[in-house]
Design an enzyme around this catalytic site. Structure first.
Site, PDB file in Angstrom:
ATOM      1  N   ARG A   1      11.287  -1.551  11.064  1.00  0.00           N
ATOM      2  CA  ARG A   1      10.101  -1.030  11.895  1.00  0.00           C
ATOM      3  C   ARG A   1      10.152  -2.230  12.972  1.00  0.00           C
ATOM      4  O   ARG A   1      10.195  -3.427  12.458  1.00  0.00           O
ATOM      5  CB  ARG A   1       8.930  -1.228  11.045  1.00  0.00           C
ATOM      6  CG  ARG A   1       8.527   0.269  10.727  1.00  0.00           C
ATOM      7  CD  ARG A   1       7.386   0.292   9.678  1.00  0.00           C
ATOM      8  NE  ARG A   1       6.197  -0.366   9.814  1.00  0.00           N
ATOM      9  CZ  ARG A   1       5.157  -0.255   9.312  1.00  0.00           C
ATOM     10  NH1 ARG A   1       5.103   0.272   8.217  1.00  0.00           N
ATOM     11  NH2 ARG A   1       4.130  -1.060   9.748  1.00  0.00           N
TER      12      ARG A   1
ATOM     13  N   ARG B   1      12.041  -5.129   4.707  1.00  0.00           N
ATOM     14  CA  ARG B   1      11.653  -3.879   4.658  1.00  0.00           C
ATOM     15  C   ARG B   1      12.661  -2.953   5.525  1.00  0.00           C
ATOM     16  O   ARG B   1      13.022  -3.294   6.666  1.00  0.00           O
ATOM     17  CB  ARG B   1      10.232  -3.517   5.217  1.00  0.00           C
ATOM     18  CG  ARG B   1      10.074  -1.858   5.165  1.00  0.00           C
ATOM     19  CD  ARG B   1       8.626  -1.619   5.314  1.00  0.00           C
ATOM     20  NE  ARG B   1       7.823  -2.431   6.283  1.00  0.00           N
ATOM     21  CZ  ARG B   1       6.784  -2.528   6.113  1.00  0.00           C
ATOM     22  NH1 ARG B   1       5.859  -1.844   5.410  1.00  0.00           N
ATOM     23  NH2 ARG B   1       5.970  -3.084   7.255  1.00  0.00           N
TER      24      ARG B   1
ATOM     25  N   ARG C   1      -9.779   0.578   8.499  1.00  0.00           N
ATOM     26  CA  ARG C   1      -9.272  -0.686   9.034  1.00  0.00           C
ATOM     27  C   ARG C   1     -10.475  -1.566   9.568  1.00  0.00           C
ATOM     28  O   ARG C   1     -10.068  -2.584   9.881  1.00  0.00           O
ATOM     29  CB  ARG C   1      -7.955  -0.667   9.788  1.00  0.00           C
ATOM     30  CG  ARG C   1      -6.841  -1.237   9.011  1.00  0.00           C
ATOM     31  CD  ARG C   1      -5.720  -0.636   9.954  1.00  0.00           C
ATOM     32  NE  ARG C   1      -4.505  -1.701   9.910  1.00  0.00           N
ATOM     33  CZ  ARG C   1      -3.327  -0.930   9.162  1.00  0.00           C
ATOM     34  NH1 ARG C   1      -3.455   0.074   8.942  1.00  0.00           N
ATOM     35  NH2 ARG C   1      -2.379  -1.854   9.223  1.00  0.00           N
TER      36      ARG C   1
ATOM     37  N   ARG D   1      -0.368  -9.304  13.044  1.00  0.00           N
ATOM     38  CA  ARG D   1      -0.951  -8.272  12.481  1.00  0.00           C
ATOM     39  C   ARG D   1      -1.651  -8.776  11.275  1.00  0.00           C
ATOM     40  O   ARG D   1      -2.698  -8.415  10.729  1.00  0.00           O
ATOM     41  CB  ARG D   1       0.255  -7.462  11.591  1.00  0.00           C
ATOM     42  CG  ARG D   1       0.767  -6.303  12.622  1.00  0.00           C
ATOM     43  CD  ARG D   1       2.187  -5.778  12.161  1.00  0.00           C
ATOM     44  NE  ARG D   1       2.046  -4.908  10.985  1.00  0.00           N
ATOM     45  CZ  ARG D   1       3.129  -4.760  10.171  1.00  0.00           C
ATOM     46  NH1 ARG D   1       4.373  -5.276  10.414  1.00  0.00           N
ATOM     47  NH2 ARG D   1       3.077  -4.313   9.210  1.00  0.00           N
TER      48      ARG D   1
ATOM     49  N   LYS E   1       0.747  -1.269  -0.066  1.00  0.00           N
ATOM     50  CA  LYS E   1      -0.021   0.080   0.062  1.00  0.00           C
ATOM     51  C   LYS E   1       0.975   1.184   0.156  1.00  0.00           C
ATOM     52  O   LYS E   1       0.774   2.212  -0.829  1.00  0.00           O
ATOM     53  CB  LYS E   1      -0.863   0.045   1.420  1.00  0.00           C
ATOM     54  CG  LYS E   1      -1.673  -1.007   1.365  1.00  0.00           C
ATOM     55  CD  LYS E   1      -2.585  -1.177   2.659  1.00  0.00           C
ATOM     56  CE  LYS E   1      -2.034  -1.265   3.852  1.00  0.00           C
ATOM     57  NZ  LYS E   1      -1.415  -2.253   4.238  1.00  0.00           N
TER      58      LYS E   1
END
Ligand code: AP5
Ligand code: MG
Length: 209
Positions: free
Chosen positions: A155, A123, A88, A166, A13
């Site tokens: 992160r 990431r 969400r 998640r 996203k």
């Protein structure tokens, strides 16, 4: 264009939002980015959000709805915006409707869970907001941001167990939004399993730009 980007954590996203917002010249509103900045600044909102984010859970709806209401009232949102990572939950989507905002499209980037771990574990992020992947979107100099030269970090919620949490949260609480927007005739699904460029092509085609 008032666009919602839906998709699992790590679906791409943020990566696609960065490209679309430049192309359409509209801002991206990422509740995740706003919350991370608040945590970094040590604000009351940041302190409240921290435990939820680090547990892979959702931050309470009233906090998110407050953020969105305030952000969408800003001048730069007048010609449209991209909502990345919000709504969400169904109550968040209903709150956006109740603000009188008419969404043009809810674009869902579909990536199977098996691919998510590899995406998220590679990431690397910069405090300036830029995001990379060690294999799929590497920075020119390893560990250094192309845009501002700062060191890249991982992160905290990208640890494998938190990513699994998640994903569970996503399937339970966010995926029902697909039916919510499908019923309104606003849902468009694109496959996000290809490269970043391949996914961008599909996204732009879906947007008609
Ligand atoms: P948020 O920051 O929104 O995280 P997320 O939805 O879990 O999504 P990510 O940012 O992890 O993934 P992405 O889809 O943006 O993927 P990206 O483009 O980076 O939220 C974080 C937390 O904040 C939540 O868990 C929650 O606690 C809280 N929160 C936020 N909003 C909330 C809300 N509305 N309500 C309640 N709580 C909220 O891509 C991932 C990686 O893959 C990158 O390294 C990228 O380079 C790479 N990549 C991207 N596309 C491709 C591709 N096509 N091929 C290969 N690699 C790719
Ligand atoms: Mg993101």
């Amino acid at each position: 264009m008032k666009l919602i980007l839906l998709g699992a954590p790590g679906a791409g996203k943020g990566t696609q939002a960065e490209i679309i917002c430049e192309k359409l010249n509209i801002p991206t509103i990422s509740t995740g980015a706003i919350l991370r900045q608040a945590m970094k600044d040590g604000t009351e909102m940041g302190l409240k959000a921290k435990s939820f984010i680090e547990a892979g859970a959702l931050v309470p709806d009233e906090v998110i709805i407050g953020i969105v209401k305030e952000r969408l009232a800003a001048d730069d949102c007048k010609n449209g915006f991209i909502l990345d990572g919000v709504p969400r939950t169904i109550p968040q989507a209903e709150a956006i409707d109740a603000m009188g905002i008419e969404i043009d499209m809810a674009l869902d980037i579909e990536v199977p869970d098996e691919m998510i771990i590899e995406r998220v574990s590679g990431r690397r992020v910069c405090s300036c907001g830029a995001s990379y992947h060690v294999k799929f979107k590497p920075s020119a100099v390893e560990g250094v941001c192309d845009k501002c030269g700062q060191p890249l970090t991982i992160r905290k919620d990208d640890e494998p167990q938190t990513v699994l949490d998640r994903l569970t949260t996503y399937h339970e609480q966010t995926e029902p939004l697909k039916d919510f927007y499908r019923a309104k005739g606003l849902l468009v699904e694109v496959e996000g399993t290809g490269t970043v460029a391949e996914t961008t092509e599909k996204v732009l085609k879906a947007l008609g730009v």
